[in-house]
Design a protein around this motif. Structure first.
Motif, PDB file in Angstrom:
ATOM      1  N   THR A  89       0.826  -1.310   0.131  1.00  0.00           N
ATOM      2  CA  THR A  89      -0.064  -0.011   0.056  1.00  0.00           C
ATOM      3  C   THR A  89       0.799   1.209   0.091  1.00  0.00           C
ATOM      4  O   THR A  89       0.587   2.300  -0.712  1.00  0.00           O
ATOM      5  N   SER A  90       1.972   1.188   0.644  1.00  0.00           N
ATOM      6  CA  SER A  90       3.079   2.360   0.730  1.00  0.00           C
ATOM      7  C   SER A  90       3.398   2.647  -0.771  1.00  0.00           C
ATOM      8  O   SER A  90       3.503   3.689  -0.905  1.00  0.00           O
ATOM      9  N   LYS A  91       4.093   1.465  -1.296  1.00  0.00           N
ATOM     10  CA  LYS A  91       4.421   1.593  -2.542  1.00  0.00           C
ATOM     11  C   LYS A  91       3.453   2.189  -3.471  1.00  0.00           C
ATOM     12  O   LYS A  91       3.872   2.901  -4.529  1.00  0.00           O
ATOM     13  N   ALA A  92       2.168   1.702  -3.575  1.00  0.00           N
ATOM     14  CA  ALA A  92       0.971   2.285  -4.279  1.00  0.00           C
ATOM     15  C   ALA A  92       0.598   3.672  -3.993  1.00  0.00           C
ATOM     16  O   ALA A  92       0.036   4.308  -4.710  1.00  0.00           O
ATOM     17  N   GLY A  93       1.282   4.143  -2.880  1.00  0.00           N
ATOM     18  CA  GLY A  93       0.876   5.769  -2.562  1.00  0.00           C
ATOM     19  C   GLY A  93      -0.480   5.589  -2.253  1.00  0.00           C
ATOM     20  O   GLY A  93      -1.433   6.913  -2.246  1.00  0.00           O
ATOM     21  N   ILE A  94      -1.048   4.758  -1.288  1.00  0.00           N
ATOM     22  CA  ILE A  94      -2.605   4.794  -0.940  1.00  0.00           C
ATOM     23  C   ILE A  94      -2.277   4.732   0.513  1.00  0.00           C
ATOM     24  O   ILE A  94      -1.530   4.446   1.157  1.00  0.00           O
ATOM     25  N   ARG A  95      -3.646   5.227   1.155  1.00  0.00           N
ATOM     26  CA  ARG A  95      -3.805   5.249   2.475  1.00  0.00           C
ATOM     27  C   ARG A  95      -3.625   4.073   3.008  1.00  0.00           C
ATOM     28  O   ARG A  95      -4.156   3.103   2.742  1.00  0.00           O
TER      29      ARG A  95
END
Length: 95
Positions: A23-29
């Protein structure tokens, strides 16, 4: 159940860590992995999936769990927004 590349069960902490990294790599909350079950239940309701089918997908033994805890019934405005989102995402696939 999810497995490693060696086909052994993934330790829950490792799976949660991997989910958080993705989720961090995808830039989402960042959300709890368990919250994805609520999202799935709500999306199934928004798509007018029969509650019994949603119960099977979510692997619940009682319909009350699915309907009272995991499903948030959307308004017509929410349904309209989801239809628009679906059309938009469909256009993204064709690029």
């Amino acid at each position: 159940m999810f497995t490693t590349r060696y086909r052994t069960p993934i330790e829950p902490r490792n799976f949660n860590r991997s989910f958080a990294d993705r989720t961090s790599k995808a830039g989402i909350r960042r959300i709890r992995l368990h919250d994805t079950r609520h999202t799935c239940g709500s999306l199934l309701a928004a798509l007018d999936v029969h509650p019994r089918i949603a119960m099977q997908i979510l692997r619940h033994s009682k319909i009350a769990v699915t309907m009272e805890i995991y499903t948030h019934v959307p308004s017509e405005a929410t349904r309209k927004a989801l239809r628009r989102l679906g059309k938009h995402l469909g256009k993204q696939d064709r690029k």
